[in-house]
Enzyme design. Structure first.
Site, PDB file in Angstrom:
ATOM      1  N   TYR A 110       0.836  -1.203   0.000  1.00  0.00           N
ATOM      2  CA  TYR A 110       0.000   0.000   0.000  1.00  0.00           C
ATOM      3  C   TYR A 110       0.875   1.259   0.000  1.00  0.00           C
ATOM      4  CZ  TYR A 110      -3.363   3.501   1.266  1.00  0.00           C
ATOM      5  OH  TYR A 110      -4.143   4.630   1.252  1.00  0.00           O
ATOM      6  N   TRP A 112       1.183   5.733  -1.555  1.00  0.00           N
ATOM      7  CA  TRP A 112       0.875   6.760  -2.558  1.00  0.00           C
ATOM      8  C   TRP A 112       1.919   6.907  -3.641  1.00  0.00           C
ATOM      9  CZ3 TRP A 112      -2.495  11.328  -2.984  1.00  0.00           C
ATOM     10  CH2 TRP A 112      -3.743  11.089  -2.402  1.00  0.00           C
TER      11      TRP A 112
HETATM   12  N1  LIG Z   1      -2.309   7.646  12.695  1.00  0.00           N
HETATM   13  C1  LIG Z   1      -2.669   7.816  11.413  1.00  0.00           C
HETATM   14  N2  LIG Z   1      -2.139   7.041  10.454  1.00  0.00           N
HETATM   15  C2  LIG Z   1      -2.495   7.211   9.158  1.00  0.00           C
HETATM   16  C3  LIG Z   1      -3.436   8.198   8.787  1.00  0.00           C
HETATM   17  C4  LIG Z   1      -4.005   8.999   9.813  1.00  0.00           C
HETATM   18  O1  LIG Z   1      -4.862   9.867   9.557  1.00  0.00           O
HETATM   19  N3  LIG Z   1      -3.594   8.786  11.107  1.00  0.00           N
HETATM   20  N4  LIG Z   1      -3.773   8.368   7.454  1.00  0.00           N
HETATM   21  C5  LIG Z   1      -3.659   7.202   6.593  1.00  0.00           C
HETATM   22  C6  LIG Z   1      -3.811   7.548   5.180  1.00  0.00           C
HETATM   23  S1  LIG Z   1      -5.247   8.400   4.775  1.00  0.00           S
HETATM   24  C7  LIG Z   1      -2.920   7.190   4.208  1.00  0.00           C
HETATM   25  S2  LIG Z   1      -3.335   7.425   2.558  1.00  0.00           S
HETATM   26  C8  LIG Z   1      -1.650   6.542   4.550  1.00  0.00           C
HETATM   27  C9  LIG Z   1      -0.475   7.029   3.667  1.00  0.00           C
HETATM   28  O2  LIG Z   1       0.586   6.139   3.731  1.00  0.00           O
HETATM   29  P1  LIG Z   1       1.645   6.003   2.526  1.00  0.00           P
HETATM   30  O3  LIG Z   1       0.986   6.219   1.216  1.00  0.00           O
HETATM   31  O4  LIG Z   1       2.370   4.720   2.718  1.00  0.00           O
HETATM   32  O5  LIG Z   1       2.628   7.219   2.833  1.00  0.00           O
HETATM   33  P2  LIG Z   1       3.671   7.960   1.900  1.00  0.00           P
HETATM   34  O6  LIG Z   1       4.542   8.744   2.820  1.00  0.00           O
HETATM   35  O7  LIG Z   1       2.965   8.717   0.831  1.00  0.00           O
HETATM   36  O8  LIG Z   1       4.534   6.794   1.268  1.00  0.00           O
HETATM   37  C10 LIG Z   1       4.936   6.756  -0.056  1.00  0.00           C
HETATM   38  C11 LIG Z   1       6.368   6.282  -0.164  1.00  0.00           C
HETATM   39  O9  LIG Z   1       6.657   6.081  -1.550  1.00  0.00           O
HETATM   40  C12 LIG Z   1       7.931   6.625  -1.847  1.00  0.00           C
HETATM   41  N5  LIG Z   1       7.974   6.923  -3.285  1.00  0.00           N
HETATM   42  C13 LIG Z   1       7.568   8.039  -3.938  1.00  0.00           C
HETATM   43  N6  LIG Z   1       7.770   7.907  -5.267  1.00  0.00           N
HETATM   44  C14 LIG Z   1       8.309   6.677  -5.472  1.00  0.00           C
HETATM   45  C15 LIG Z   1       8.712   5.960  -6.643  1.00  0.00           C
HETATM   46  O10 LIG Z   1       8.609   6.426  -7.774  1.00  0.00           O
HETATM   47  N7  LIG Z   1       9.199   4.700  -6.456  1.00  0.00           N
HETATM   48  C16 LIG Z   1       9.319   4.137  -5.214  1.00  0.00           C
HETATM   49  N8  LIG Z   1       9.812   2.906  -5.126  1.00  0.00           N
HETATM   50  N9  LIG Z   1       8.946   4.808  -4.097  1.00  0.00           N
HETATM   51  C17 LIG Z   1       8.441   6.054  -4.228  1.00  0.00           C
HETATM   52  C18 LIG Z   1       8.051   7.823  -0.946  1.00  0.00           C
HETATM   53  O11 LIG Z   1       9.403   8.200  -0.794  1.00  0.00           O
HETATM   54  C19 LIG Z   1       7.383   7.297   0.344  1.00  0.00           C
HETATM   55  O12 LIG Z   1       8.336   6.670   1.173  1.00  0.00           O
HETATM   56  O13 LIG Z   1      -1.346   6.769   5.934  1.00  0.00           O
HETATM   57  C20 LIG Z   1      -2.395   6.360   6.806  1.00  0.00           C
HETATM   58  N10 LIG Z   1      -1.948   6.404   8.181  1.00  0.00           N
HETATM   59  N1  LIG Z   2      -1.358  18.498   3.278  1.00  0.00           N
HETATM   60  C1  LIG Z   2      -1.819  17.233   3.146  1.00  0.00           C
HETATM   61  N2  LIG Z   2      -3.045  17.013   2.627  1.00  0.00           N
HETATM   62  C2  LIG Z   2      -3.531  15.758   2.557  1.00  0.00           C
HETATM   63  C3  LIG Z   2      -2.763  14.634   2.951  1.00  0.00           C
HETATM   64  C4  LIG Z   2      -1.463  14.892   3.498  1.00  0.00           C
HETATM   65  O1  LIG Z   2      -0.736  13.963   3.900  1.00  0.00           O
HETATM   66  N3  LIG Z   2      -1.030  16.196   3.577  1.00  0.00           N
HETATM   67  N4  LIG Z   2      -3.272  13.355   2.827  1.00  0.00           N
HETATM   68  C5  LIG Z   2      -4.373  13.151   1.890  1.00  0.00           C
HETATM   69  C6  LIG Z   2      -5.035  11.866   2.080  1.00  0.00           C
HETATM   70  S1  LIG Z   2      -4.270  10.462   1.509  1.00  0.00           S
HETATM   71  C7  LIG Z   2      -6.268  11.756   2.627  1.00  0.00           C
HETATM   72  S2  LIG Z   2      -7.026  10.221   2.722  1.00  0.00           S
HETATM   73  C8  LIG Z   2      -7.004  12.934   3.099  1.00  0.00           C
HETATM   74  C9  LIG Z   2      -7.597  12.663   4.490  1.00  0.00           C
HETATM   75  O2  LIG Z   2      -8.568  13.564   4.783  1.00  0.00           O
HETATM   76  P1  LIG Z   2      -9.232  13.534   6.244  1.00  0.00           P
HETATM   77  O3  LIG Z   2      -9.353  12.156   6.711  1.00  0.00           O
HETATM   78  O4  LIG Z   2     -10.456  14.344   6.186  1.00  0.00           O
HETATM   79  O5  LIG Z   2      -8.110  14.349   7.044  1.00  0.00           O
HETATM   80  P2  LIG Z   2      -7.551  14.408   8.516  1.00  0.00           P
HETATM   81  O6  LIG Z   2      -6.594  15.557   8.460  1.00  0.00           O
HETATM   82  O7  LIG Z   2      -7.074  13.107   8.995  1.00  0.00           O
HETATM   83  O8  LIG Z   2      -8.789  14.816   9.407  1.00  0.00           O
HETATM   84  C10 LIG Z   2      -9.527  15.975   9.156  1.00  0.00           C
HETATM   85  C11 LIG Z   2     -10.135  16.489  10.410  1.00  0.00           C
HETATM   86  O9  LIG Z   2     -11.185  15.665  10.868  1.00  0.00           O
HETATM   87  C12 LIG Z   2     -11.454  16.030  12.203  1.00  0.00           C
HETATM   88  N5  LIG Z   2     -11.742  14.830  12.997  1.00  0.00           N
HETATM   89  C13 LIG Z   2     -10.944  13.788  13.261  1.00  0.00           C
HETATM   90  N6  LIG Z   2     -11.584  12.884  14.035  1.00  0.00           N
HETATM   91  C14 LIG Z   2     -12.819  13.386  14.261  1.00  0.00           C
HETATM   92  C15 LIG Z   2     -13.967  12.928  14.973  1.00  0.00           C
HETATM   93  O10 LIG Z   2     -14.000  11.847  15.577  1.00  0.00           O
HETATM   94  N7  LIG Z   2     -15.064  13.735  14.936  1.00  0.00           N
HETATM   95  C16 LIG Z   2     -15.094  14.926  14.284  1.00  0.00           C
HETATM   96  N8  LIG Z   2     -16.222  15.617  14.288  1.00  0.00           N
HETATM   97  N9  LIG Z   2     -14.030  15.380  13.622  1.00  0.00           N
HETATM   98  C17 LIG Z   2     -12.915  14.619  13.609  1.00  0.00           C
HETATM   99  C18 LIG Z   2     -10.245  16.771  12.710  1.00  0.00           C
HETATM  100  O11 LIG Z   2     -10.538  18.139  12.773  1.00  0.00           O
HETATM  101  C19 LIG Z   2      -9.228  16.519  11.635  1.00  0.00           C
HETATM  102  O12 LIG Z   2      -8.274  17.519  11.578  1.00  0.00           O
HETATM  103  O13 LIG Z   2      -6.161  14.083   3.180  1.00  0.00           O
HETATM  104  C20 LIG Z   2      -5.412  14.270   1.984  1.00  0.00           C
HETATM  105  N10 LIG Z   2      -4.784  15.563   2.046  1.00  0.00           N
HETATM  106 MO   LIG Z   3      -5.316   8.613   2.456  1.00  0.00          MO
END
Ligand SMILES: Nc1nc2c(c(=O)[nH]1)N[C@H]1C(S)=C(S)[C@@H](COP(=O)(O)OP(=O)(O)OC[C@H]3O[C@@H](n4cnc5c(=O)[nH]c(N)nc54)[C@H](O)[C@@H]3O)O[C@H]1N2
Ligand SMILES: Nc1nc2c(c(=O)[nH]1)N[C@H]1C(S)=C(S)[C@@H](COP(=O)(O)OP(=O)(O)OC[C@H]3O[C@@H](n4cnc5c(=O)[nH]c(N)nc54)[C@H](O)[C@@H]3O)O[C@H]1N2
Ligand SMILES: [Mo]
Length: 765
Positions: A110, A112
């Site tokens: 998994y 991005w």
């Molecule tokens: N506690 C907590 N945990 C969370 C979340 C949260 O809200 N709270 N959010 C979750 C969510 S929404 C998501 S989407 C995940 C994200 O989790 P990930 O998608 O695993 O996070 P990234 O840091 O985007 O990891 C991408 C990796 O790919 C590498 N990369 C970039 N380009 C290339 C390439 O061309 N080739 C190769 N081989 N590598 C490359 C980057 O250097 C990086 O290390 O995390 C989740 N984890």
């Molecule tokens: N700059 C930046 N932007 C991103 C990303 C990033 O890594 N960096 N990641 C991207 C990705 S992969 C994803 S999936 C999206 C995720 O998008 P989201 O899941 O919407 O983002 P989060 O920042 O985890 O949470 C947004 C807000 O939800 C609220 N929240 C959290 N828990 C609760 C709850 O139990 N109740 C209520 N009412 N509110 C709550 C908090 O205010 C929190 O800051 O963001 C995307 N956008």
């Molecule tokens: Mo995500």
């Protein structure tokens, strides 16, 4: 060169020029009204201290192979040649195949990765693994697993998690927007596959100027919400389902529900109403009941219900709410609440899922598919729900429920990760260390030495997107960008495509893998398929040469996600949804039939395992939220300038309310230690009344930097919240990640501040 140079990242489209020294100067797309600050991390794509220069093998893996597994994360690495590294990788795959079959290879990988349709790291790997017989895969995402499963069951189709609302529609048709999760426009910096102009902030401000009323419901008040014309309600985290049930109770008792809509377009409203009235379980879900759970006043809840019933209301729900224990429930109940209000299927009303989650999220889609690098035919059927990876590695042979199925975890011999960082995305990271010490071999491709590399045996240096040719297409909004090679390849790095081509060669499937095409051959080929798809849908894309030399371009999109509900409302018989009843399922016979204790047949308040009302809160009384970081995309380019600018004293900020800080003798800028039974992490206190008392927030993405990876008693020195989060599925239905249900305690850190090692590559030379 006469061509216009360009490239793209998930956070923007860039134009480029070569300066007198031949160096590419990169700038955001002209006309972007709100370019992302994440651009400041691009310097680290060009040159980073954490850049991997050559293939690396863990010291004792080189000497003893899999027998050295316990040393993962504790050792230095030896630079080796590509031949040595790839021979070792091929031997590992062979050994796993002969001992466990192809399902013993975990290729879920998994993550991005980077933008670009050809050099998509996971597709490259999956195509190769399918050609040698397949691998155990992963289903759903860390972003929205619970929403994907529940919305598919109740609205029919995963595409319905797209909000389907654009800002113009809201501007013209919405009076009141009730945002569960607030409006975190920091998240609208990005969009998967590249981002066109950043339209969300101007769109939002345009609506506010028109007089749109907004209520932000979130334990955190965001910088974008924090304005006098936006009201703020701060419930306890994870209690939104109770709040929505309380609102629904008021609507029912005041006869303000749209019975006609519920009868015509939904099934199961009566069973849900019986539950809300307490007929089925003896508990009336009144505003007073909801007040007790959420920590809001009952009067505030009734006032909100009345407003929602009186105005054209759009409910917006952030994905964060479902990344929690029983995360399906707030999504299901939000749909039910919107149905009761009668706004579903009306322009600007109903439910906007994830509006503000990505840039352009409501902006619609193109009516055709962009070509993807073909992954080939699945060799084996085995899969796991994506967030159950540590469970699988720790408990092979165990069976778990998932969305009506039974999944038995295979034994895994080789894990190959490319384009993702489980030490960013997964929960309970010390447990993940333990899990990653089980398989025979762990291989990671990345450009930077992110923390997963440290836990690997074989580390393969990948090029960055600036070092290769590709093309990008945005998932939302119709943007296409040529991605030109703008920098020379650093060190011995190789494209993921070339890494898997060379590995395929060792299995005699090189030609099948490449189909005789090189990089430009594939890009042309994939553009050609996309152009044909467009033409069949009545849209015209230019020929490849015109595209490649002409700079970024866009096509108009169709906005049709809410269209399905609009058509269904108009004539439910003629336009059924893809659910068993053809209608919106407020009660689902299918889910009820699964018999899951943790997910009944209608939305319900099911207590989370960790929340401010649980017994655990007596030991660890603070609810930890871990939102998306403002200065980076997840963990990507964490050493970069924009990411570093968000840190304080080099550590991840911890947002804490003044009451909680004072009770613990903590002042703004102090180093604090967050801890629970799963681990301890350092951060820097930011004392602010923008967060509800009893709640703290540490954003995700600071690279995991434990003194002794795998040992919960050791300190994580940098500020990674996943050291503290619980690794448990949301429920038997989705098995999604539940990171937002975690309790911790916080104290001022008084010891000597340990030096960080997150960005150092532990070389044996
Ligand atoms: N506690 C907590 N945990 C969370 C979340 C949260 O809200 N709270 N959010 C979750 C969510 S929404 C998501 S989407 C995940 C994200 O989790 P990930 O998608 O695993 O996070 P990234 O840091 O985007 O990891 C991408 C990796 O790919 C590498 N990369 C970039 N380009 C290339 C390439 O061309 N080739 C190769 N081989 N590598 C490359 C980057 O250097 C990086 O290390 O995390 C989740 N984890
Ligand atoms: N700059 C930046 N932007 C991103 C990303 C990033 O890594 N960096 N990641 C991207 C990705 S992969 C994803 S999936 C999206 C995720 O998008 P989201 O899941 O919407 O983002 P989060 O920042 O985890 O949470 C947004 C807000 O939800 C609220 N929240 C959290 N828990 C609760 C709850 O139990 N109740 C209520 N009412 N509110 C709550 C908090 O205010 C929190 O800051 O963001 C995307 N956008
Ligand atoms: Mo995500």
């Amino acid at each position: 060169m006469s061509e216009k140079l360009s490239t793209a990242a998930h956070w923007g489209i860039y134009e480029a020029e070569c300066d007198a020294d031949g160096e590419a100067v990169i700038r955001p797309l002209a006309g972007d009204p709100d370019p992302s600050r994440l651009s400041d991390n691009l310097d680290d794509v060009k040159q980073s201290r954490a850049r991997i220069a050559t293939p690396l093998v863990r010291e004792s893996y080189l000497a003893d192979g899999p027998a050295s597994r316990e040393q993962r994360g504790r050792e230095r690495f030896v630079p080796v040649s590509w031949d040595t590294a790839l021979d070792l990788a091929a031997t590992a795959l062979e050994d796993t195949r002969s001992r466990l079959g192809n399902q013993g290879i975990y290729g879920g990988s998994y993550g991005w990765a980077s933008a670009g349709r050809f050099h998509h790291a996971q597709s490259q790997m999956k195509r190769f693994l399918n050609l040698i017989g397949g691998f155990t895969a992963a289903r759903n995402t860390y972003s929205s697993a619970a929403a994907e499963v529940i919305i598919n069951r109740i609205l029919g189709g995963g595409d319905m998690i797209n909000s389907g609302f654009d800002w113009d529609e809201i501007h013209d048709n919405t009076d009141l927007m009730v945002c569960f999760g607030g409006m975190p426009l920091k998240n609208a910096a990005i969009d998967p596959g590249s981002t066109g102009p950043h339209i969300d902030r101007p769109g939002w401000e345009h609506c506010l100027k028109r007089g749109l009323e907004v209520i932000s419901i979130s334990p955190i008040r965001h910088k974008d919400d924090n304005r006098p014309d936006v009201a703020w309600l701060a419930p306890r985290p994870n209690t939104d389902t109770a709040l929505m049930l309380g609102l629904a109770h008021w609507l029912i008792t005041h006869d303000r529900i749209d019975r006609d809509y519920l009868d015509r377009c939904c099934v199961g409203a009566d069973r849900l109403i019986a539950y809300i009235n307490g007929d089925s379980d003896g508990v009336v879900k009144s505003p007073a009941w909801a007040a007790d759970i959420t920590g809001l006043d009952a009067g505030t809840i009734t006032g909100l219900a009345e407003r929602m019933a009186s105005q054209r209301t759009l409910i917006v729900i952030a994905w964060a709410l479902q990344r929690a224990d029983h995360g399906e429930q707030p999504f299901w109940m939000a749909v039910a609440l919107a149905a009761m209000l009668g706004g579903l299927g009306k322009p600007g009303q109903g439910i906007g899922i994830g509006l503000g989650t990505f840039n352009n999220y409501g902006a619609g889609r193109l009516p055709f598919r962009n070509a993807a690098f073909p992954q080939g035919k699945r060799g084996v059927d085995a899969f796991i729900p994506v967030a159950r990876v540590a469970d699988m590695l720790l408990n092979p042979g165990t069976t778990i429920p998932y969305d009506g199925q039974q999944i038995t975890f295979p034994e895994i011999g080789t894990v190959w990760w490319t384009g993702g960082n489980p030490f960013h995305h997964h929960q309970d990271l010390h447990r993940l260390c333990e899990a990653l010490r089980r398989p025979d071999t762990v291989i990671v491709n990345d450009s930077l030495f992110q923390p997963t590399c440290r836990l690997a045996d074989i580390v393969l240096p990948a090029t960055t997107f600036l070092e290769r040719n590709d093309w990008a297409a945005s998932a939302h909004g119709g943007f296409f960008t040529p991605m030109h090679k703008l920098s020379e390849v650093q060190g011995d790095a190789r494209n993921d495509h070339d890494i898997f081509t060379a590995t395929a060669d060792r299995f005699g499937v090189r030609d099948a893998f490449t189909e005789g095409r090189d990089e430009m051959g594939w890009i042309r080929h994939m553009w050609g398929i996309t152009r044909d798809n467009a033409r069949r849908a009545g849209r015209e894309l230019p020929d490849f040469e015109t595209f490649w030399t002409g700079g970024p371009l866009s096509l108009p999109v169709d906005n049709d996600s809410s269209g399905k509900l609009i058509r269904q409302r108009a004539d439910p018989e003629a336009h059924p949804l893809r659910t068993p009843s053809g209608k919106i399922e407020l009660y689902s016979e299918t889910i009820a039939g699964f018999g899951y204790d943790d997910c009944p047949g209608h939305p319900a308040w099911v207590e989370p395992h960790d929340w401010l009302g649980s017994d655990e809160a007596r030991i660890t009384p603070l609810h930890l939220m871990s939102d998306q970081p403002t200065g980076r995309l997840h963990s990507q380019l964490d050493p970069g300038k924009a990411s570093q600018a968000t840190k304080r004293r080099g550590r991840e900020p911890v947002l804490i309310n003044p009451d909680d800080a004072a009770a613990r003798g903590i002042e703004d800028g102090d180093i604090v230690r967050l801890y629970n039974r799963r681990g301890a992490a350092l951060g820097t206190a930011v004392v602010s009344d923008r967060i509800r008392p009893g709640v703290i927030n540490m954003a995700t993405g600071s690279w995991f930097d434990a003194e002794d990876p795998g040992n919960p008693a050791s300190l994580e020195r940098h500020g990674n919240p996943n050291v503290l989060t619980r690794d448990r599925g949301c429920s038997s239905l989705s098995q999604g990640p539940s990171c937002n249900s975690a309790l911790v305690e916080c104290e001022k850190f008084t010891g000597n501040l340990p030096a960080m090692q997150a960005y150092e590559i532990p070389l044996a030379t």
